[in-house]
Design a protein around this motif. Sequence first.
Motif, PDB file in Angstrom:
ATOM      1  N   VAL A  29      42.237  46.951 -10.591  1.00  0.00           N
ATOM      2  CA  VAL A  29      40.948  46.254 -10.612  1.00  0.00           C
ATOM      3  C   VAL A  29      40.122  46.681 -11.828  1.00  0.00           C
ATOM      4  CG1 VAL A  29      38.759  45.943  -9.400  1.00  0.00           C
ATOM      5  CG2 VAL A  29      40.899  45.913  -8.121  1.00  0.00           C
ATOM      6  N   ARG A  30      40.065  47.971 -12.092  1.00  0.00           N
ATOM      7  CA  ARG A  30      39.245  48.460 -13.219  1.00  0.00           C
ATOM      8  C   ARG A  30      39.762  47.941 -14.555  1.00  0.00           C
ATOM      9  NH1 ARG A  30      39.529  53.266 -10.134  1.00  0.00           N
ATOM     10  NH2 ARG A  30      41.202  54.047 -11.489  1.00  0.00           N
ATOM     11  N   VAL A  31      41.044  48.110 -14.796  1.00  0.00           N
ATOM     12  CA  VAL A  31      41.615  47.693 -16.077  1.00  0.00           C
ATOM     13  C   VAL A  31      41.626  46.170 -16.194  1.00  0.00           C
ATOM     14  CG1 VAL A  31      43.689  47.716 -17.514  1.00  0.00           C
ATOM     15  CG2 VAL A  31      42.993  49.775 -16.282  1.00  0.00           C
ATOM     16  N   GLY A  84      36.148  28.894 -31.536  1.00  0.00           N
ATOM     17  CA  GLY A  84      37.351  28.119 -31.809  1.00  0.00           C
ATOM     18  C   GLY A  84      38.216  27.915 -30.589  1.00  0.00           C
ATOM     19  N   VAL A  85      39.154  26.963 -30.695  1.00  0.00           N
ATOM     20  CA  VAL A  85      39.996  26.588 -29.567  1.00  0.00           C
ATOM     21  C   VAL A  85      40.992  27.678 -29.207  1.00  0.00           C
ATOM     22  CG1 VAL A  85      41.744  24.943 -28.775  1.00  0.00           C
ATOM     23  CG2 VAL A  85      39.752  24.121 -30.038  1.00  0.00           C
ATOM     24  N   VAL A  86      41.746  28.177 -30.193  1.00  0.00           N
ATOM     25  CA  VAL A  86      42.785  29.171 -29.913  1.00  0.00           C
ATOM     26  C   VAL A  86      42.194  30.474 -29.364  1.00  0.00           C
ATOM     27  CG1 VAL A  86      44.619  30.583 -30.935  1.00  0.00           C
ATOM     28  CG2 VAL A  86      44.384  28.177 -31.579  1.00  0.00           C
ATOM     29  N   PRO A  87      41.138  31.046 -29.976  1.00  0.00           N
ATOM     30  CA  PRO A  87      40.533  32.240 -29.365  1.00  0.00           C
ATOM     31  C   PRO A  87      40.037  31.992 -27.942  1.00  0.00           C
ATOM     32  CG  PRO A  87      39.798  32.011 -31.622  1.00  0.00           C
ATOM     33  CD  PRO A  87      40.530  30.743 -31.284  1.00  0.00           C
ATOM     34  N   ALA A  88      39.502  30.792 -27.696  1.00  0.00           N
ATOM     35  CA  ALA A  88      39.034  30.483 -26.345  1.00  0.00           C
ATOM     36  C   ALA A  88      40.188  30.516 -25.350  1.00  0.00           C
ATOM     37  CB  ALA A  88      38.363  29.115 -26.324  1.00  0.00           C
ATOM     38  N   LEU A  89      41.318  29.922 -25.711  1.00  0.00           N
ATOM     39  CA  LEU A  89      42.469  29.914 -24.806  1.00  0.00           C
ATOM     40  C   LEU A  89      42.987  31.327 -24.571  1.00  0.00           C
ATOM     41  CD1 LEU A  89      44.396  26.761 -26.096  1.00  0.00           C
ATOM     42  CD2 LEU A  89      43.012  26.975 -24.026  1.00  0.00           C
ATOM     43  N   ILE A  90      42.977  32.170 -25.612  1.00  0.00           N
ATOM     44  CA  ILE A  90      43.406  33.563 -25.439  1.00  0.00           C
ATOM     45  C   ILE A  90      42.435  34.316 -24.529  1.00  0.00           C
ATOM     46  CG2 ILE A  90      43.780  35.757 -26.639  1.00  0.00           C
ATOM     47  CD1 ILE A  90      44.706  34.153 -29.067  1.00  0.00           C
ATOM     48  N   GLY A  91      41.137  34.082 -24.742  1.00  0.00           N
ATOM     49  CA  GLY A  91      40.147  34.715 -23.878  1.00  0.00           C
ATOM     50  C   GLY A  91      40.279  34.264 -22.431  1.00  0.00           C
ATOM     51  N   PHE A  92      40.523  32.964 -22.219  1.00  0.00           N
ATOM     52  CA  PHE A  92      40.710  32.449 -20.856  1.00  0.00           C
ATOM     53  C   PHE A  92      41.952  33.073 -20.214  1.00  0.00           C
ATOM     54  CE2 PHE A  92      38.438  28.182 -21.926  1.00  0.00           C
ATOM     55  CZ  PHE A  92      37.253  28.882 -22.067  1.00  0.00           C
ATOM     56  N   ALA A  93      43.008  33.273 -21.015  1.00  0.00           N
ATOM     57  CA  ALA A  93      44.216  33.909 -20.490  1.00  0.00           C
ATOM     58  C   ALA A  93      43.917  35.335 -20.023  1.00  0.00           C
ATOM     59  CB  ALA A  93      45.309  33.919 -21.558  1.00  0.00           C
ATOM     60  N   CYS A  94      43.101  36.054 -20.778  1.00  0.00           N
ATOM     61  CA  CYS A  94      42.705  37.413 -20.375  1.00  0.00           C
ATOM     62  C   CYS A  94      41.958  37.397 -19.050  1.00  0.00           C
ATOM     63  CB  CYS A  94      41.831  38.044 -21.459  1.00  0.00           C
ATOM     64  SG  CYS A  94      42.701  38.451 -22.985  1.00  0.00           S
ATOM     65  N   VAL A  95      41.091  36.392 -18.860  1.00  0.00           N
ATOM     66  CA  VAL A  95      40.352  36.290 -17.606  1.00  0.00           C
ATOM     67  C   VAL A  95      41.299  36.015 -16.440  1.00  0.00           C
ATOM     68  CG1 VAL A  95      38.603  34.986 -16.342  1.00  0.00           C
ATOM     69  CG2 VAL A  95      38.239  35.550 -18.749  1.00  0.00           C
ATOM     70  N   GLY A  96      42.201  35.047 -16.598  1.00  0.00           N
ATOM     71  CA  GLY A  96      43.136  34.730 -15.526  1.00  0.00           C
ATOM     72  C   GLY A  96      43.999  35.914 -15.141  1.00  0.00           C
ATOM     73  N   LEU A  97      44.496  36.635 -16.140  1.00  0.00           N
ATOM     74  CA  LEU A  97      45.330  37.803 -15.891  1.00  0.00           C
ATOM     75  C   LEU A  97      44.525  38.930 -15.261  1.00  0.00           C
ATOM     76  CD1 LEU A  97      48.011  39.346 -16.286  1.00  0.00           C
ATOM     77  CD2 LEU A  97      47.211  39.957 -18.576  1.00  0.00           C
ATOM     78  N   GLY A  98      43.298  39.129 -15.743  1.00  0.00           N
ATOM     79  CA  GLY A  98      42.521  40.288 -15.316  1.00  0.00           C
ATOM     80  C   GLY A  98      41.914  40.181 -13.935  1.00  0.00           C
ATOM     81  N   ALA A 114      30.152  39.213 -18.719  1.00  0.00           N
ATOM     82  CA  ALA A 114      29.404  40.354 -18.188  1.00  0.00           C
ATOM     83  C   ALA A 114      29.718  40.572 -16.714  1.00  0.00           C
ATOM     84  CB  ALA A 114      27.905  40.130 -18.390  1.00  0.00           C
ATOM     85  N   SER A 115      29.877  39.484 -15.970  1.00  0.00           N
ATOM     86  CA  SER A 115      30.211  39.588 -14.546  1.00  0.00           C
ATOM     87  C   SER A 115      31.553  40.277 -14.348  1.00  0.00           C
ATOM     88  CB  SER A 115      30.225  38.185 -13.923  1.00  0.00           C
ATOM     89  OG  SER A 115      30.517  38.254 -12.547  1.00  0.00           O
ATOM     90  N   ALA A 116      32.528  39.934 -15.206  1.00  0.00           N
ATOM     91  CA  ALA A 116      33.837  40.575 -15.101  1.00  0.00           C
ATOM     92  C   ALA A 116      33.740  42.074 -15.389  1.00  0.00           C
ATOM     93  CB  ALA A 116      34.821  39.912 -16.067  1.00  0.00           C
ATOM     94  N   VAL A 117      32.961  42.452 -16.387  1.00  0.00           N
ATOM     95  CA  VAL A 117      32.787  43.866 -16.712  1.00  0.00           C
ATOM     96  C   VAL A 117      32.119  44.597 -15.550  1.00  0.00           C
ATOM     97  CG1 VAL A 117      31.623  45.487 -18.251  1.00  0.00           C
ATOM     98  CG2 VAL A 117      32.747  43.473 -19.201  1.00  0.00           C
ATOM     99  N   LEU A 118      31.166  43.949 -14.890  1.00  0.00           N
ATOM    100  CA  LEU A 118      30.490  44.571 -13.753  1.00  0.00           C
ATOM    101  C   LEU A 118      31.445  44.842 -12.590  1.00  0.00           C
ATOM    102  CD1 LEU A 118      27.085  42.644 -13.774  1.00  0.00           C
ATOM    103  CD2 LEU A 118      27.467  45.069 -14.272  1.00  0.00           C
ATOM    104  N   VAL A 119      32.488  44.013 -12.465  1.00  0.00           N
ATOM    105  CA  VAL A 119      33.508  44.300 -11.452  1.00  0.00           C
ATOM    106  C   VAL A 119      34.133  45.669 -11.718  1.00  0.00           C
ATOM    107  CG1 VAL A 119      35.731  43.592 -10.495  1.00  0.00           C
ATOM    108  CG2 VAL A 119      34.016  41.868 -11.036  1.00  0.00           C
ATOM    109  N   SER A 120      34.455  45.924 -12.989  1.00  0.00           N
ATOM    110  CA  SER A 120      35.053  47.205 -13.357  1.00  0.00           C
ATOM    111  C   SER A 120      34.107  48.359 -13.062  1.00  0.00           C
ATOM    112  CB  SER A 120      35.420  47.191 -14.848  1.00  0.00           C
ATOM    113  OG  SER A 120      36.117  48.353 -15.208  1.00  0.00           O
TER     114      SER A 120
END
Length: 416
Positions: free
Chosen positions: A283-285, A302-316, A372-378
């Motif tokens: 959960v923390r990581v 940009g589009v590609v950074p957004a998709l990479i960021g969204f992938a990090c959210v889905g995985l995390g 910020a909400s995701a960081v607060l989970v950690s």
Amino acid sequence: MFRVRDDFRRAQVAIAALFCFLGLQYATWASRLPAIKAELDLSEAEVGLLLMACGAGAAASFPLVAALTKRLGSRLLALSSALALGLLLLALAAAPNYPVALVIICCDGVAVGCLNVAMNAQGAALEVEYRRTAMSQLHATFSAGSLCAALLASGMNALTSNLAAHFAVAAVLLLLLLAYARPGLLTEDRAAAESAEAEESSRSERRGWTLPSRITIWMGCAMAFGTVTEGAMNDWSALYMKDVAHAASEVAPLGIAVVSVMMVLARVFADGWRSRWGDGRIVRVGSALAGTGLAVALLVGGVVPALIGFACVGLGVAAVTPCVYVAAARAGSDALALVAAMGTTGLLAGPALIGFIASGSSLVWGMGAVAASAVLVSVCATQIRWTGPDEAESVTAVEPHGRPEPGPEVEPLTGA
């Protein structure tokens, strides 16, 4: 033995079709929010209110669901609410103005609340009936349905911009899923009966309401921030791709697709990760990865950074909800009830809150609030008492009245 195995698989896949149905239906209209916004000429605040109407409908459905479940049973409630969701999708495509769309979305929320409770009751009954675990795979199928909806939206956008045509194709797919699920659904709610018996016993032993412990409050906050992150990504990623990243119409729905596919993969492997590294570290990581990855994507643009960021959210964030639920269950029924309530609040209020932030500033700041909400989970996770890797529980099946006994692992749904 083989007959029991076949019966289990048939029921498991049928119930999985319901989870896939809900993911497909919800993500279908969520992925086309840019088109709905354009057709009805809505502002970000009005889109946020539209999403809040869905949440309000789902919240209002809770007392209705309790009565309908007792009267109809989970099987009939699941079938009737699923049929209503298919029809409401068609009605939304034909909505002539914003007030009508609000009413339709509110009714959609009520039907979502009914189907959500009914299909989870079916999943619980499946585990009790066959003494085998299956719920995590069923929930992964919901994410798979969301992924299918995003891919369908992208494909339909490439063929036509007609919203009614897209929703008509989706409605046909939903009806096929429902027809496939109907014969295999369970007709007896043994789990519901046993749950009611256990709840009645708990009430008789309870001697008054007490304040929740500090750790319980931290668990509730972690659940709320986690569901804010998950819900907001489903509802706002397509609009961010379209309005901020300036993605093409056929590319914009891929934001939801990326989040969904990463969540599906994470949920498939999450139990192994938990056994190896422990719930707390996952959960923390994971939540830190989600928040940091999305924040960097927003800064770069940009589009590609957004998709990479969204992938990090889905995985995390994929494993946040099940891990926090497990921790809350170990703390007792009162803790579990509070954590579940706060999770529902975050899921319903989060997307609307992001809409209001976007209206007052910009969608970039709104998505920044998601990071910020995701960081607060950690942060919250550091205050929760977790089990270590060596204490992680193996796969078990639960006997009636809560006595665990070793149970065989459930085979993957693929190839059933």
